[in-house]
Each structure stands twice: as C-alpha cells, then as structure tokens.
Scaffold this motif. Structure first.
Motif, PDB file in Angstrom:
ATOM      1  N   GLN A 266       0.854  -1.187   0.000  1.00  0.00           N
ATOM      2  CA  GLN A 266       0.000   0.000   0.000  1.00  0.00           C
ATOM      3  C   GLN A 266       0.898   1.248   0.000  1.00  0.00           C
ATOM      4  N   SER A 268       2.008   5.001   0.364  1.00  0.00           N
ATOM      5  CA  SER A 268       1.556   5.923   1.413  1.00  0.00           C
ATOM      6  C   SER A 268       2.476   7.127   1.483  1.00  0.00           C
ATOM      7  N   GLU A 416      -4.798   6.460   7.929  1.00  0.00           N
ATOM      8  CA  GLU A 416      -5.892   5.824   7.173  1.00  0.00           C
ATOM      9  C   GLU A 416      -7.072   5.395   8.057  1.00  0.00           C
ATOM     10  N   ASP A 418     -10.576   4.508   9.356  1.00  0.00           N
ATOM     11  CA  ASP A 418     -11.774   4.151   8.583  1.00  0.00           C
ATOM     12  C   ASP A 418     -12.798   5.285   8.589  1.00  0.00           C
ATOM     13  N   VAL A 421     -13.166   7.852   5.701  1.00  0.00           N
ATOM     14  CA  VAL A 421     -13.788   7.456   4.435  1.00  0.00           C
ATOM     15  C   VAL A 421     -15.270   7.848   4.435  1.00  0.00           C
ATOM     16  N   ARG A 442      -2.984   8.642   2.110  1.00  0.00           N
ATOM     17  CA  ARG A 442      -3.164   7.205   2.355  1.00  0.00           C
ATOM     18  C   ARG A 442      -3.955   6.528   1.250  1.00  0.00           C
ATOM     19  N   ILE A 444      -7.153   6.609   0.515  1.00  0.00           N
ATOM     20  CA  ILE A 444      -8.317   5.896   1.054  1.00  0.00           C
ATOM     21  C   ILE A 444      -9.634   6.516   0.608  1.00  0.00           C
TER      22      ILE A 444
END
Ligand code: NAD
Ligand code: UDX
Length: 477
Positions: A266, A268, A416, A418, A421, A442, A444
């Motif tokens: 991932q 970043s 990141e 949650d 989001v 990130r 996201i």
C-alpha cells in the motif's frame, strides 16, 4: 520444572499485550508485568489503559488480578518468577558512538543488572526486545559476572512480531513463534519450556527454533524486508504520478504473482512507527561494523526512500497551494502512524506538520485516538522546532473532524482511519475556503466523488483527471 510464574520487565506496547494474551491462554501461570514507570503501571491498573489496541481492554479485564498483575515491585516479581521476559525499549542512540543509528541497549542492560542483583533461584531470561545480533552474549556476560551461588541462567531470544493496531489478533494467531537458544542440553531444555507456554494456543509446527543469533537477526531482517516493500512501492508511486499509471493498479498486478504476494504494497505518505526505521538503522550500523559497506548502503536506501516520500508529499502540498501556505489554515486528519493505534512514534504526520509549520501554516489537527498533549509534545520536540511557543500558537487540536476542517484551505489525510472514508464531504466542502484542496496521503478516499463535489484532489501514486497533463506532455518533442 514447569513454568508457573512469569515476569515481564517493561509494560509497553509489547510487554502489556503479550503478557495479557499469555495470561488469557495460560490460566495456570501467574503473569506479572513490571515497569519502572509508576504512571504506566497505574494506567494498566485503571479503566483507561496506557495504549489503545483493539481487543486489549477485554483481555485485560478478564485476567487482571486473576493471573495477570501490573506492578512496580520489580524486585518481588523477579524473585518469584521462573521465566523473565525483557521487553524494555531499545531506541536509536541519540549520543556518542553510533549516534542516530545504533540501538541504545542501556535499558536492556539495566534490566539484566537488576535480574543479576535480585535473583535467588534459576531463571530463564528471554530477550523479547528487538536487539542487535549477539546482544544475548552481553546479557549473559552481565548475568554471569554478577551470578550468585546456586543461581543458573539460560538466555533465549524470542522476538516479537506483533504490529500495533492488530496486536491481539497477531498474538492469538501468530504466523510463527521464533525461539532462539543455545545448542546445548540446557539450552534445549530452556527452549522447550518457553515453547510449552506458547503451545497453550499456538500449533506446535508454528513454533520454530533456531540458534540465538539467527533469531536475533531474523527480527531485524523481517522488519527490513517489510519496510523495503513499502519503500519499493512508494518509489514506484513517484513514477506513477509522472506517467499516468496508478500505483494501486500496479500493486494489484504485481501482488497477484504468488511469489510477490499482495500484502504490504500500500503506497503511502511513508512508513512510521517505532520499529522500522530504528531496526533498519541498527542493521545498517551492524553491517558497517562488520565491514560490509555495500550491504549497509543497500538497507540505508530503504530509509532514504522513506524520507524522500515524506518530503515529496509535504512539498507537493505547498506547491499546489500556490507555493505559499503562510497564514493558511490546513487541517491534518490523522496523526497516529497508522490506524487503530494512538501511537505517534516516527509518524509521517510529524514531517508533514513540521514542513507546513516552517512555511508559516496554521494547523487544525484531528485524530480519534491520539491525546492532544501527545501531538503538542511531538510538534514542540527540539528535533522538530526551535520555537515551541510559535508552534503552540499555530496548532489547534480538535476532538471532531468537522470542526477541524471548518474554514481551512486544505485537508491533509495522514492516517488511514476508517472514519475518514465515511465523512460527509459535501458538508465539509461547504465549510471550507475556496478553492478547497484534499491531499490524500493514504489513498483511502473516493477521489472521483471528491472532484465532483468541487475539491482539488491530490493523492499518492496517481495523477487525477482534473490535475490534467500526461506523461507525453512532459517528454520534450
Ligand atoms: P515501550 O517504550 O512502549 O515500553 C518499554 C517499557 O519499558 C517502558 O514502559 C519503560 O518504562 C520500561 N522500562 C525501560 N527500562 C526499564 C527497566 N530497567 N525496568 C523496568 N521497566 C523498564 O516499548 P515497546 O514498543 O513495548 O517496545 C519494546 C521492545 O519491543 C523494543 O525493543 C521494540 O523494538 C520491540 N518491539 C516493539 C513492537 C511494537 O510494535 N511497539 C513490536 C515488536 C517488537
Ligand atoms: C511493524 C511490523 O509489521 C511488526 O511485525 C513488528 O513487530 C513491528 O513493526 P508496526 O510498526 O506496528 O509493525 O505496524 P505496520 O503495520 O508494520 O506499519 C508500519 C508503517 O508502515 C505504518 O506507518 C503503516 O501505515 C505503513 N505501511 C504499512 C504502509 O505505508 N504501507 C503498507 O502496505 C503497510
């Protein structure tokens, strides 16, 4: 001898969760976690544990004062125990020989000296801390030089591979348990005893044994390999931004090759945390000491690439905001080094904030788990600023993301979490200065949706539609 009493010196991110899980899985073993910090122990004995880790509260609640104890009485705990984990911090040295690279072993040494001074019966001493290769030899020398009559020591290496934010799961379902010991009859017996503890919940075939030095080196090697993957994908993210390739697509395409695998690809803003940088620097230092300059340079590049990524991301923010952030308000969403932890050690957010503060920005910071005092401590540290008072005036900490973005010119996502989001970005857009920018460190967020709302969006490893241009525009015709 059956192990019935375990002590752990160091009630930190490793000692606390590891011993909580041992207590949970081994109800017949008394586990005592000791620390020289009375504050930390008081927190472990309170309703608000000193670290945030999903699932930890439940385990501690179940075992505390049953077979799990947190105490400052180090002497008593050492006396009582059959097996002692040393799980103290091993930070990078900030002075003298090896400054900025070698691991500072003063806490490990002081733990070993305490054991030597206090122990009145045989002990298995287990290095849980991450240490340089051959550290066990130094511990043994200290113990032997101060050995009391009739007290025998066995030293084992048993590095910890848990990651923060998933520590309880990592401990319960460890990929492997690594135990290094001496290739002698007594060494084998000690390895077996520690293995017996883990066998309460880890399948026997996942408990692997090696010689002590392989075990010590494997820990540094594992962290170096993991960090190397992140630096590799981050290096490619720069190529993606210049060409129109998307680093997530590249990561997926290469990760499907079973020889490469999909994890830890991932891209970043850069890796953080207390382990990767410290352990690679330590590996580099060891290689230099072994006269292996090419090997040292190889691993140093993993750190250099990470620095490059953090700087590149921070500079891009300034460039996009018309080359000046002086007196502009910028929201920082997320300050922890990754989601599901309140830990800020080596967090890339510090580099981002430092760069923006040096350019005169005003920062509005929100993180769901990091304590406000911790953020201020980090940003006023002498490594970060020479004028802590100016920093304090320029930084505001919020306990709600919507208040952190109100009236700001840009949002920078550094962690990141949650919950970022699911934020209401229509509402956020309305409350911000125009043009409104989002820098997603990130990768996201839903970038197309954000662009449709009206945001100017920048992310890692992908050039977005509205930012225009293609690789071919950059090639001289
Ligand atoms: P930490 O700083 O959270 O905790 C260490 C604790 O040891 C502190 O509370 C400190 O007060 C205590 N301590 C130091 N010297 C002591 C002494 N002589 N007597 C009693 N207490 C003492 O550190 P951590 O993150 O738990 O890391 C511990 C070790 O584990 C390090 O070597 C680290 O590299 C390694 N490790 C950490 C992680 C991680 O995710 N944090 C993962 C794997 C390995
Ligand atoms: C790491 C190792 O994973 C663990 O095995 C070891 O015991 C301690 O060090 P930790 O630092 O807690 O664990 O977290 P990790 O999940 O490895 O993440 C480290 C950093 O890399 C974080 O900043 C994370 O955001 C970043 N990261 C991770 C990426 O940028 N991309 C990835 O694909 C994975």
């Amino acid at each position: 001898m059956v192990i019935s009493n375990v002590c752990c010196i160091g009630a930190g991110y490793v000692g606390g969760p590891t011993c909580s899980v041992i207590a949970l899985k081994c109800p017949n073993i008394k586990v005592t976690v000791v620390d020289k910090s009375a504050d930390r122990i008081a927190q472990w004995n309170s309703d608000k544990l000193p670290i945030y880790e999903p699932g930890l509260d439940e385990v501690v609640k179940k075992c505390r004062n049953v077979n799990l104890f947190f105490s400052t009485d180090i002497e008593q705990a050492i006396k009582e125990s059959d097996l002692i984990f040393i799980s103290v911090n091993t930070p990078t040295k900030t002075f003298g020989n090896g400054k900025g690279r070698a691991a500072d072993l003063k806490y490990v040494e002081s733990a070993a000296r305490m054991i030597a001074e206090i122990a009145q019966s045989n002990k298995i001493v287990v290095e849980k801390s991450t240490v340089p290769v051959k550290a066990a030899e130094s511990i043994m020398q200290i113990l032997k030089a101060n050995q009391k009559h009739n007290v025998r020591y066995d030293i084992l290496s048993n590095p910890e591979f848990l990651a923060e934010g998933t520590a309880i799961n990592d401990l319960l379902y460890a990929d492997r348990i690594l135990i290094g010991g001496e290739d002698t009859t007594d060494g084998h017996k000690a390895v077996e005893k520690l293995g017996w503890i883990y066998q309460h919940w880890i399948p026997k075939e996942n408990i692997i044994t090696t010689n002590t030095w392989s075990s010590e080196l494997s820990k540094l090697a594992a962290n170096a390999f993991l960090a190397q993957r992140i630096s590799s994908i981050n290096s490619l993210s720069a190529v993606c931004e210049s060409t129109g390739a998307d680093v997530s697509e590249v990561a997926k395409a290469i990760g499907l090759d079973s020889r490469i695998g999909s994890k830890f690809l991932q891209a970043s803003v850069g890796f953080g945390g207390s382990c990767f940088q410290k352990d690679i620097l330590n590996l580099v230092y060891i290689c230099e000491g072994l006269n292996l300059p090419e090997v040292a340079a190889y691993w140093q590049q993993v750190i250099d690439m990470n620095e490059y990524q953090k700087t590149r991301f921070s500079q891009n923010i300034i460039e996009c905001l018309f080359n000046t952030v002086s007196d502009k308000r910028i929201s920082i969403l997320g300050f922890a080094f990754k989601k599901n932890t309140g830990d800020t050690r080596e967090t890339p957010a510090i580099t981002v904030c430092k760069t923006l503060l040096e350019e005169g920005a005003q920062l509005d910071i929100y993180d769901p788990k990091v304590e406000p005092e911790q953020i201020i401590d980090d940003l006023t540290h002498p490594f970060v600023t020479e004028s802590p008072e100016c920093v304090k005036k320029s930084v505001q900490i919020h306990n709600d993301p919507y208040s952190a973005v109100q009236g700001t010119h840009a949002i920078v996502v550094c962690t990141e979490w949650d919950e970022f989001v699911d934020l209401d970005f229509n509402r956020i857009y309305q409350s911000m200065m125009k043009p409104s920018y989002i820098f997603d460190g990130r990768k996201i967020l839903d970038h197309v949706k954000l662009e449709n709302i009206g945001f100017h969006v920048q992310t890692i490893g992908k050039r977005l539609q509205k930012n225009g241009g293609s690789f071919w525009d950059k090639i001289p015709q």
